[in-house]
Design a protein around this motif. Sequence first.
Motif, PDB file in Angstrom:
ATOM      1  N   ASP A  97       0.813  -1.224   0.000  1.00 34.87           N
ATOM      2  CA  ASP A  97       0.000   0.000   0.000  1.00 34.87           C
ATOM      3  C   ASP A  97       0.845   1.271   0.000  1.00 34.87           C
ATOM      4  O   ASP A  97       0.363   2.344   0.356  1.00 34.87           O
ATOM      5  CB  ASP A  97      -0.955  -0.002   1.191  1.00 34.87           C
ATOM      6  CG  ASP A  97      -0.220  -0.053   2.529  1.00 34.87           C
ATOM      7  OD1 ASP A  97       0.996  -0.337   2.547  1.00 34.87           O
ATOM      8  OD2 ASP A  97      -0.871   0.172   3.561  1.00 34.87           O
ATOM      9  N   ALA A  98       2.085   1.170  -0.431  1.00 37.63           N
ATOM     10  CA  ALA A  98       2.984   2.326  -0.438  1.00 37.63           C
ATOM     11  C   ALA A  98       2.438   3.447  -1.324  1.00 37.63           C
ATOM     12  O   ALA A  98       1.794   3.191  -2.347  1.00 37.63           O
ATOM     13  CB  ALA A  98       4.369   1.914  -0.940  1.00 37.63           C
ATOM     14  N   SER A 129       1.281  11.395  -7.550  1.00 37.11           N
ATOM     15  CA  SER A 129       1.302  10.300  -6.583  1.00 37.11           C
ATOM     16  C   SER A 129       0.731   9.032  -7.184  1.00 37.11           C
ATOM     17  O   SER A 129      -0.242   9.060  -7.946  1.00 37.11           O
ATOM     18  CB  SER A 129       0.501  10.679  -5.334  1.00 37.11           C
ATOM     19  OG  SER A 129       1.157  11.712  -4.635  1.00 37.11           O
ATOM     20  N   TYR A 130       1.352   7.944  -6.816  1.00 35.87           N
ATOM     21  CA  TYR A 130       0.936   6.602  -7.203  1.00 35.87           C
ATOM     22  C   TYR A 130       0.533   5.896  -5.915  1.00 35.87           C
ATOM     23  O   TYR A 130       1.295   5.879  -4.948  1.00 35.87           O
ATOM     24  CB  TYR A 130       2.084   5.867  -7.899  1.00 35.87           C
ATOM     25  CG  TYR A 130       2.554   6.571  -9.159  1.00 35.87           C
ATOM     26  CD1 TYR A 130       2.115   6.160 -10.400  1.00 35.87           C
ATOM     27  CD2 TYR A 130       3.424   7.664  -9.095  1.00 35.87           C
ATOM     28  CE1 TYR A 130       2.527   6.798 -11.563  1.00 35.87           C
ATOM     29  CE2 TYR A 130       3.845   8.314 -10.246  1.00 35.87           C
ATOM     30  CZ  TYR A 130       3.401   7.881 -11.475  1.00 35.87           C
ATOM     31  OH  TYR A 130       3.808   8.526 -12.610  1.00 35.87           O
ATOM     32  N   HIS A 131      -0.641   5.301  -5.907  1.00 34.13           N
ATOM     33  CA  HIS A 131      -1.172   4.711  -4.677  1.00 34.13           C
ATOM     34  C   HIS A 131      -1.110   3.194  -4.759  1.00 34.13           C
ATOM     35  O   HIS A 131      -1.878   2.571  -5.491  1.00 34.13           O
ATOM     36  CB  HIS A 131      -2.597   5.210  -4.429  1.00 34.13           C
ATOM     37  CG  HIS A 131      -2.635   6.688  -4.223  1.00 34.13           C
ATOM     38  ND1 HIS A 131      -2.400   7.267  -2.995  1.00 34.13           N
ATOM     39  CD2 HIS A 131      -2.812   7.706  -5.093  1.00 34.13           C
ATOM     40  CE1 HIS A 131      -2.467   8.572  -3.115  1.00 34.13           C
ATOM     41  NE2 HIS A 131      -2.706   8.875  -4.379  1.00 34.13           N
ATOM     42  N   PHE A 165       2.265   1.976  -8.877  1.00 31.16           N
ATOM     43  CA  PHE A 165       3.547   2.578  -9.235  1.00 31.16           C
ATOM     44  C   PHE A 165       4.290   1.735 -10.269  1.00 31.16           C
ATOM     45  O   PHE A 165       4.786   2.259 -11.275  1.00 31.16           O
ATOM     46  CB  PHE A 165       4.411   2.782  -7.985  1.00 31.16           C
ATOM     47  CG  PHE A 165       5.782   3.288  -8.308  1.00 31.16           C
ATOM     48  CD1 PHE A 165       5.963   4.571  -8.796  1.00 31.16           C
ATOM     49  CD2 PHE A 165       6.881   2.473  -8.158  1.00 31.16           C
ATOM     50  CE1 PHE A 165       7.230   5.038  -9.128  1.00 31.16           C
ATOM     51  CE2 PHE A 165       8.158   2.937  -8.475  1.00 31.16           C
ATOM     52  CZ  PHE A 165       8.325   4.219  -8.968  1.00 31.16           C
ATOM     53  N   ILE A 166       4.346   0.432 -10.052  1.00 28.92           N
ATOM     54  CA  ILE A 166       5.061  -0.435 -10.998  1.00 28.92           C
ATOM     55  C   ILE A 166       4.392  -0.392 -12.373  1.00 28.92           C
ATOM     56  O   ILE A 166       5.074  -0.246 -13.397  1.00 28.92           O
ATOM     57  CB  ILE A 166       5.159  -1.876 -10.453  1.00 28.92           C
ATOM     58  CG1 ILE A 166       6.148  -1.906  -9.270  1.00 28.92           C
ATOM     59  CG2 ILE A 166       5.591  -2.855 -11.546  1.00 28.92           C
ATOM     60  CD1 ILE A 166       6.205  -3.228  -8.525  1.00 28.92           C
ATOM     61  N   ASN A 167       3.071  -0.471 -12.416  1.00 32.69           N
ATOM     62  CA  ASN A 167       2.363  -0.509 -13.700  1.00 32.69           C
ATOM     63  C   ASN A 167       2.403   0.810 -14.460  1.00 32.69           C
ATOM     64  O   ASN A 167       2.478   0.819 -15.691  1.00 32.69           O
ATOM     65  CB  ASN A 167       0.909  -0.938 -13.495  1.00 32.69           C
ATOM     66  CG  ASN A 167       0.801  -2.400 -13.115  1.00 32.69           C
ATOM     67  OD1 ASN A 167       1.628  -3.218 -13.513  1.00 32.69           O
ATOM     68  ND2 ASN A 167      -0.199  -2.729 -12.322  1.00 32.69           N
ATOM     69  N   ARG A 168       2.352   1.939 -13.746  1.00 31.86           N
ATOM     70  CA  ARG A 168       2.258   3.235 -14.429  1.00 31.86           C
ATOM     71  C   ARG A 168       3.590   3.979 -14.546  1.00 31.86           C
ATOM     72  O   ARG A 168       3.696   4.913 -15.333  1.00 31.86           O
ATOM     73  CB  ARG A 168       1.245   4.130 -13.732  1.00 31.86           C
ATOM     74  CG  ARG A 168      -0.179   3.595 -13.854  1.00 31.86           C
ATOM     75  CD  ARG A 168      -1.255   4.601 -13.478  1.00 31.86           C
ATOM     76  NE  ARG A 168      -1.053   5.255 -12.203  1.00 31.86           N
ATOM     77  CZ  ARG A 168      -1.098   6.588 -12.028  1.00 31.86           C
ATOM     78  NH1 ARG A 168      -1.343   7.392 -13.035  1.00 31.86           N
ATOM     79  NH2 ARG A 168      -0.934   7.101 -10.820  1.00 31.86           N
ATOM     80  N   ILE A 224       9.158   9.751  -1.594  1.00 33.25           N
ATOM     81  CA  ILE A 224       9.164  10.999  -2.362  1.00 33.25           C
ATOM     82  C   ILE A 224      10.380  10.919  -3.268  1.00 33.25           C
ATOM     83  O   ILE A 224      11.494  10.659  -2.799  1.00 33.25           O
ATOM     84  CB  ILE A 224       9.234  12.237  -1.444  1.00 33.25           C
ATOM     85  CG1 ILE A 224       8.010  12.282  -0.525  1.00 33.25           C
ATOM     86  CG2 ILE A 224       9.343  13.513  -2.293  1.00 33.25           C
ATOM     87  CD1 ILE A 224       8.067  13.364   0.527  1.00 33.25           C
ATOM     88  N   ALA A 225      10.170  11.100  -4.567  1.00 30.72           N
ATOM     89  CA  ALA A 225      11.239  10.948  -5.547  1.00 30.72           C
ATOM     90  C   ALA A 225      11.490  12.265  -6.276  1.00 30.72           C
ATOM     91  O   ALA A 225      10.553  12.932  -6.716  1.00 30.72           O
ATOM     92  CB  ALA A 225      10.865   9.863  -6.556  1.00 30.72           C
ATOM     93  N   PHE A 226      12.764  12.597  -6.380  1.00 25.92           N
ATOM     94  CA  PHE A 226      13.224  13.754  -7.147  1.00 25.92           C
ATOM     95  C   PHE A 226      14.142  13.230  -8.244  1.00 25.92           C
ATOM     96  O   PHE A 226      15.022  12.403  -7.985  1.00 25.92           O
ATOM     97  CB  PHE A 226      14.001  14.733  -6.257  1.00 25.92           C
ATOM     98  CG  PHE A 226      13.183  15.330  -5.150  1.00 25.92           C
ATOM     99  CD1 PHE A 226      12.492  16.521  -5.342  1.00 25.92           C
ATOM    100  CD2 PHE A 226      13.108  14.710  -3.907  1.00 25.92           C
ATOM    101  CE1 PHE A 226      11.738  17.074  -4.310  1.00 25.92           C
ATOM    102  CE2 PHE A 226      12.364  15.254  -2.875  1.00 25.92           C
ATOM    103  CZ  PHE A 226      11.677  16.443  -3.075  1.00 25.92           C
TER     104      PHE A 226
END
Length: 178
Positions: free
Chosen positions: A72-73, A86-88, A93-96, A158-160
């Motif tokens: 659920d990250a 944001s990816y829920h 996240f992996i798919n998109r 959080i990714a930069f």
Amino acid sequence: MTISVAKTRFTTGATHRLGAAIELCSALTVVSAAAAQTSTQITEQNRQLVSQAFANWAAGGSSFFADMLAPDAVWTIKGSGPTAGSYHGRDDFINRAVKPFAERMAGPLKPTVRDIWAQGNDVIIHWDGTGTAKDGQPYQNSYVWIFRMNGQQATEVIAFLDLGRYDELLNRVKPEAP
């Protein structure tokens, strides 16, 4: 009661209360030291866990996201552009984000960690990624990821990164049709 007896009882009571206070302070010091040690241990465990996951990825492992992300990250890519936001959930996240990128690469992205900082459940990773796109062009980007750990997985990230480079790859290289 005489003054002498009262004085003795007061002194004895005060000494007893002082002793109890000293014992309480000592116990709190021990508890505080144990808590500090636990925080230090959590920090080091999280730093080591993330460091090892990156080492496995760099050595050719392909399960980084499945291993490191809680189901659920919430992963947030900072910046502007079509991939920011944001990816829920790990699968979202992996798919998109991960799969569309990987479909355009000739091989896996190779991470090179520049530094890892940790404090308690927060781990910050500064790393560079290099690889070759399916059109033969090199891909290079620098990343800073901030992981909020819970147990042995990240629950918030959080990714930069240079989104211009990432988005340019997604637009330039078309994925192969299934």
